[in-house]
Design a protein around this motif. Sequence first.
Motif, PDB file in Angstrom:
ATOM      1  N   LEU B 119       0.832  -1.204   0.000  1.00 32.27           N
ATOM      2  CA  LEU B 119       0.000   0.000   0.000  1.00 32.27           C
ATOM      3  C   LEU B 119       0.864   1.251   0.000  1.00 32.27           C
ATOM      4  CD1 LEU B 119      -2.911   1.326   0.474  1.00 32.27           C
ATOM      5  CD2 LEU B 119      -2.167   1.534   2.823  1.00 32.27           C
ATOM      6  N   PHE B 120       1.857   1.299   0.901  1.00 33.73           N
ATOM      7  CA  PHE B 120       2.685   2.502   1.002  1.00 33.73           C
ATOM      8  C   PHE B 120       3.451   2.728  -0.299  1.00 33.73           C
ATOM      9  CE2 PHE B 120       2.574   1.523   5.742  1.00 33.73           C
ATOM     10  CZ  PHE B 120       1.554   2.434   5.959  1.00 33.73           C
ATOM     11  N   ILE B 121       3.887   1.629  -0.931  1.00 32.95           N
ATOM     12  CA  ILE B 121       4.595   1.779  -2.199  1.00 32.95           C
ATOM     13  C   ILE B 121       3.634   2.270  -3.283  1.00 32.95           C
ATOM     14  CG2 ILE B 121       5.745   0.492  -4.046  1.00 32.95           C
ATOM     15  CD1 ILE B 121       6.967  -1.215  -1.723  1.00 32.95           C
ATOM     16  N   ALA B 122       2.412   1.705  -3.297  1.00 28.96           N
ATOM     17  CA  ALA B 122       1.434   2.075  -4.318  1.00 28.96           C
ATOM     18  C   ALA B 122       1.067   3.552  -4.210  1.00 28.96           C
ATOM     19  CB  ALA B 122       0.188   1.206  -4.184  1.00 28.96           C
ATOM     20  N   VAL B 123       0.951   4.043  -2.969  1.00 26.71           N
ATOM     21  CA  VAL B 123       0.580   5.441  -2.776  1.00 26.71           C
ATOM     22  C   VAL B 123       1.775   6.358  -3.016  1.00 26.71           C
ATOM     23  CG1 VAL B 123      -0.440   7.072  -1.136  1.00 26.71           C
ATOM     24  CG2 VAL B 123      -1.157   4.704  -1.115  1.00 26.71           C
ATOM     25  N   GLY B 124       2.979   5.778  -2.944  1.00 28.30           N
ATOM     26  CA  GLY B 124       4.169   6.573  -3.197  1.00 28.30           C
ATOM     27  C   GLY B 124       4.741   7.223  -1.947  1.00 28.30           C
ATOM     28  N   VAL B 125       4.415   6.680  -0.756  1.00 27.49           N
ATOM     29  CA  VAL B 125       4.978   7.213   0.479  1.00 27.49           C
ATOM     30  C   VAL B 125       6.301   6.495   0.761  1.00 27.49           C
ATOM     31  CG1 VAL B 125       4.510   7.695   2.910  1.00 27.49           C
ATOM     32  CG2 VAL B 125       2.619   7.375   1.320  1.00 27.49           C
ATOM     33  N   THR B 126       7.344   7.232   1.108  1.00 33.18           N
ATOM     34  CA  THR B 126       8.591   6.578   1.493  1.00 33.18           C
ATOM     35  C   THR B 126       8.429   6.011   2.897  1.00 33.18           C
ATOM     36  OG1 THR B 126       9.310   8.813   1.003  1.00 33.18           O
ATOM     37  CG2 THR B 126      10.937   7.053   0.726  1.00 33.18           C
ATOM     38  N   SER B 127       8.885   4.771   3.060  1.00 32.82           N
ATOM     39  CA  SER B 127       8.739   4.129   4.358  1.00 32.82           C
ATOM     40  C   SER B 127       9.659   4.782   5.377  1.00 32.82           C
ATOM     41  CB  SER B 127       9.078   2.641   4.238  1.00 32.82           C
ATOM     42  OG  SER B 127       8.105   2.015   3.455  1.00 32.82           O
ATOM     43  N   GLY B 128       9.164   4.873   6.592  1.00 31.63           N
ATOM     44  CA  GLY B 128       9.929   5.489   7.666  1.00 31.63           C
ATOM     45  C   GLY B 128       9.093   5.518   8.928  1.00 31.63           C
ATOM     46  N   PRO B 130       6.677   7.552  10.027  1.00 35.03           N
ATOM     47  CA  PRO B 130       5.222   7.705   9.890  1.00 35.03           C
ATOM     48  C   PRO B 130       4.531   6.428   9.411  1.00 35.03           C
ATOM     49  CG  PRO B 130       6.367   9.515   8.815  1.00 35.03           C
ATOM     50  CD  PRO B 130       7.412   8.512   9.165  1.00 35.03           C
ATOM     51  N   THR B 131       5.150   5.702   8.473  1.00 39.41           N
ATOM     52  CA  THR B 131       4.481   4.490   7.979  1.00 39.41           C
ATOM     53  C   THR B 131       4.406   3.425   9.074  1.00 39.41           C
ATOM     54  OG1 THR B 131       6.594   3.768   7.040  1.00 39.41           O
ATOM     55  CG2 THR B 131       5.051   4.818   5.543  1.00 39.41           C
ATOM     56  N   VAL B 132       5.468   3.319   9.885  1.00 43.43           N
ATOM     57  CA  VAL B 132       5.431   2.353  10.991  1.00 43.43           C
ATOM     58  C   VAL B 132       4.311   2.732  11.952  1.00 43.43           C
ATOM     59  CG1 VAL B 132       6.708   1.369  12.928  1.00 43.43           C
ATOM     60  CG2 VAL B 132       7.892   1.849  10.801  1.00 43.43           C
ATOM     61  N   LEU B 133       4.219   4.045  12.239  1.00 39.76           N
ATOM     62  CA  LEU B 133       3.181   4.511  13.160  1.00 39.76           C
ATOM     63  C   LEU B 133       1.786   4.176  12.620  1.00 39.76           C
ATOM     64  CD1 LEU B 133       2.788   6.039  15.814  1.00 39.76           C
ATOM     65  CD2 LEU B 133       2.647   8.156  14.494  1.00 39.76           C
ATOM     66  N   LEU B 134       1.557   4.451  11.330  1.00 48.21           N
ATOM     67  CA  LEU B 134       0.253   4.155  10.720  1.00 48.21           C
ATOM     68  C   LEU B 134      -0.045   2.650  10.808  1.00 48.21           C
ATOM     69  CD1 LEU B 134       0.270   6.391   7.517  1.00 48.21           C
ATOM     70  CD2 LEU B 134      -1.290   6.557   9.466  1.00 48.21           C
ATOM     71  N   ALA B 135       0.968   1.835  10.523  1.00 53.92           N
ATOM     72  CA  ALA B 135       0.772   0.386  10.573  1.00 53.92           C
ATOM     73  C   ALA B 135       0.412  -0.058  11.990  1.00 53.92           C
ATOM     74  CB  ALA B 135       2.028  -0.335  10.093  1.00 53.92           C
ATOM     75  N   HIS B 136       1.120   0.496  12.973  1.00 50.35           N
ATOM     76  CA  HIS B 136       0.848   0.094  14.361  1.00 50.35           C
ATOM     77  C   HIS B 136      -0.552   0.523  14.794  1.00 50.35           C
ATOM     78  CE1 HIS B 136       4.871  -1.250  16.178  1.00 50.35           C
ATOM     79  NE2 HIS B 136       4.979  -1.304  14.855  1.00 50.35           N
ATOM     80  N   ILE B 137      -0.959   1.743  14.399  1.00 52.59           N
ATOM     81  CA  ILE B 137      -2.324   2.175  14.748  1.00 52.59           C
ATOM     82  C   ILE B 137      -3.318   1.188  14.141  1.00 52.59           C
ATOM     83  CG2 ILE B 137      -4.058   3.992  14.443  1.00 52.59           C
ATOM     84  CD1 ILE B 137      -1.708   5.994  14.349  1.00 52.59           C
ATOM     85  N   THR B 138      -3.062   0.797  12.880  1.00 53.20           N
ATOM     86  CA  THR B 138      -3.996  -0.090  12.193  1.00 53.20           C
ATOM     87  C   THR B 138      -4.156  -1.428  12.911  1.00 53.20           C
ATOM     88  OG1 THR B 138      -3.388   0.925  10.104  1.00 53.20           O
ATOM     89  CG2 THR B 138      -4.492  -1.201   9.983  1.00 53.20           C
ATOM     90  N   THR B 207       7.395  -2.361   7.093  1.00 49.99           N
ATOM     91  CA  THR B 207       6.917  -1.000   6.848  1.00 49.99           C
ATOM     92  C   THR B 207       7.927   0.062   7.233  1.00 49.99           C
ATOM     93  OG1 THR B 207       5.778  -1.102   8.984  1.00 49.99           O
ATOM     94  CG2 THR B 207       4.445  -1.509   7.044  1.00 49.99           C
ATOM     95  N   LYS B 208       9.103  -0.327   7.754  1.00 54.96           N
ATOM     96  CA  LYS B 208       9.980   0.689   8.348  1.00 54.96           C
ATOM     97  C   LYS B 208      10.915   1.385   7.370  1.00 54.96           C
ATOM     98  CE  LYS B 208      13.963  -2.048   9.769  1.00 54.96           C
ATOM     99  NZ  LYS B 208      15.011  -1.249   9.156  1.00 54.96           N
ATOM    100  N   GLY B 209      11.256   0.766   6.262  1.00 56.46           N
ATOM    101  CA  GLY B 209      12.244   1.397   5.389  1.00 56.46           C
ATOM    102  C   GLY B 209      13.633   1.322   6.006  1.00 56.46           C
ATOM    103  N   PRO B 210      14.661   1.781   5.275  1.00 54.75           N
ATOM    104  CA  PRO B 210      16.027   1.579   5.739  1.00 54.75           C
ATOM    105  C   PRO B 210      16.465   2.508   6.875  1.00 54.75           C
ATOM    106  CG  PRO B 210      16.009   2.707   3.627  1.00 54.75           C
ATOM    107  CD  PRO B 210      14.590   2.401   3.953  1.00 54.75           C
ATOM    108  N   GLY B 211      15.845   3.661   7.030  1.00 55.97           N
ATOM    109  CA  GLY B 211      16.384   4.686   7.922  1.00 55.97           C
ATOM    110  C   GLY B 211      16.271   4.418   9.411  1.00 55.97           C
ATOM    111  N   ILE B 212      15.182   3.774   9.848  1.00 50.25           N
ATOM    112  CA  ILE B 212      14.958   3.717  11.291  1.00 50.25           C
ATOM    113  C   ILE B 212      14.895   2.283  11.794  1.00 50.25           C
ATOM    114  CG2 ILE B 212      13.577   5.825  11.073  1.00 50.25           C
ATOM    115  CD1 ILE B 212      11.236   3.945  12.192  1.00 50.25           C
ATOM    116  N   ASN B 213      15.085   2.139  13.104  1.00 50.02           N
ATOM    117  CA  ASN B 213      14.998   0.843  13.757  1.00 50.02           C
ATOM    118  C   ASN B 213      14.189   0.930  15.026  1.00 50.02           C
ATOM    119  OD1 ASN B 213      16.277  -1.391  12.508  1.00 50.02           O
ATOM    120  ND2 ASN B 213      18.258  -0.407  12.794  1.00 50.02           N
ATOM    121  N   THR B 214      13.454  -0.145  15.325  1.00 47.85           N
ATOM    122  CA  THR B 214      12.924  -0.302  16.676  1.00 47.85           C
ATOM    123  C   THR B 214      13.803  -1.361  17.347  1.00 47.85           C
ATOM    124  OG1 THR B 214      11.425  -2.077  16.053  1.00 47.85           O
ATOM    125  CG2 THR B 214      10.568   0.166  15.906  1.00 47.85           C
TER     126      THR B 214
END
Lengths: 269, 273
Positions: B119-128, B130-138, B207-214
């Motif tokens: 979904l994030f790729i289809a919409v064109g959002v770079t993973s990072g 915010p995407t992790v946060l959206l996924a966790h809320i979901t 959903t995290k992309g390369p930049g961040i880690n949990t």
Amino acid sequence: MKNKKLLSLPYLIWMIGFTVIPLILILWYGFVDSTGAFTWDNILAIFRSEHLKPLGISLALSAASTVLCLLIGYPLALILRKAHIKKSGLIIFVFILPMWMNFLLRTYAWLNLLDDGGLILNIAQALGFRGNIVGTNGAILLGMVYNYLPFMILPLHNSISAIDDNVLNAARDLGANETQVNTRVILPLSVPGIISGVTMVFVPSLTTFVISDILGGRKVLLIGNIIEQEFSTASNWNLGSGLSLILMVFILISMAILNRYDKEGSTLA
Amino acid sequence: MKKLKKFFGAAYLGLIFVFLYAPIVTLIVYSFNSGKGRQWTGFSFTWYEKLFNSASIGNAVGNTLSIALLSSIIATVIGVISCIGINALKNKSRAVYMAINNIPLLNSDLVTGLSLMLLFIAVGVTSGYPTVLLAHITFNVPYVILSVLPRLRQTNKSAYEAAIDLGAKPAYAFYKVVIPEIMPGIISGFLMAFTMSLDDFIITHFTKGPGINTISTLIYSEVRRGVKPDMNALSTIMFLSAIVLLVLSNLVSKKQVGEVKAAAGEKKSKQAV
């Protein structure tokens, strides 16, 4: 009253956006090739030996881990039922506590025991064992049982400890011996717990790629590993989506089977 | 005979106890080892020092806590508001909502994670972040709804109507009458969401992309590279803080957090069947 109903709309939109549409995307990717033309190839790819073998290992290991967890967990739940209520609260706390440790660290912990120089491997070698434990199907099975055993114990404990003592006493009064009480009364009444436990162990075992990554020593590939690789390293999302759809079919089948047993169980009860 | 049975029962419990705790104890012991290997070379705090001086671990801990806190708070707010709406619906449409609500609980994390990544790729959002946060809320909202909605359905409508009759505005009556009644459900939903978010690896991984880690994704990349004694130190600290938190929460509230997590698991499987 009318405006209250509207409060549910944002959530509906959210769930359609973040749950329904993403699933449709997987379905879409699974049925098209890289140019966007319809194809069955991604689905039929499961019959290629490099995919069929991991699927077979995954199914065998997840079935084995589910059976093992049930065989280990059921007697435990029976013992807990008989234990003093005050004590059983503490015992269940002790058995659930490892669940709070990070899932990856729990799996990694076994590497310390099983890998070169690890305590268990040293003992096994002293007893004449030659070879490796890490990188075998057995190590992965062990990891699955270890990680998911609490998920089996909890629902079993909840359903078995909820059985009314009077029901068991009635069975005894009517002439049932202890074996009969266990098999004819407790077992049917605990079917919902068994089903919860089986689903909670089977589905994550079937789809795992972490346990096989850490304890498989890159020698054992499960279907989860194949799918993960298609998305992360191979970047073949179409193939990965197709294989995910196959995995979803197996999950749905297992749920349908369990659902049937649940109904039979409740009519027995 | 009875004594023998009791003995076997205790022995069985003991065996499972050893099975569950042996790996954890090994981790704790190794975390104080001065050497890097699996030979005991002496007691030291080397790995703890290394752990506390590592910027990447500090970052990961920060991300994990902030994502868990933010996602569970937002999920609780969305969940409670939606419950009010869902509660007012007719049976048929409520069933549709519950069916949709169950999808993330039913589905395996692998598929949920992959589908969100697509979904994030289809919409064109770079993973990072915010995407992790959206996924966790979901994946958190369904847990909140599952613990709040039953409470809400049990509330006595007359109390709310009485408050209105006595001159309270609907919002005030809701805040003063309904919220206190469903508070236990809100708290257990929030705690469930918080622990699910803390514990998640698979969905974050995709959903995290390369930049961040949990913490989870950091451990994953570290552990794959072989023996990492600072991970032993991290495990020890996490395990001890889990014990402290659990004991504290047991002291603070009568409701065991254990029950909450148990309920989360139970619900997850109940919905699945």
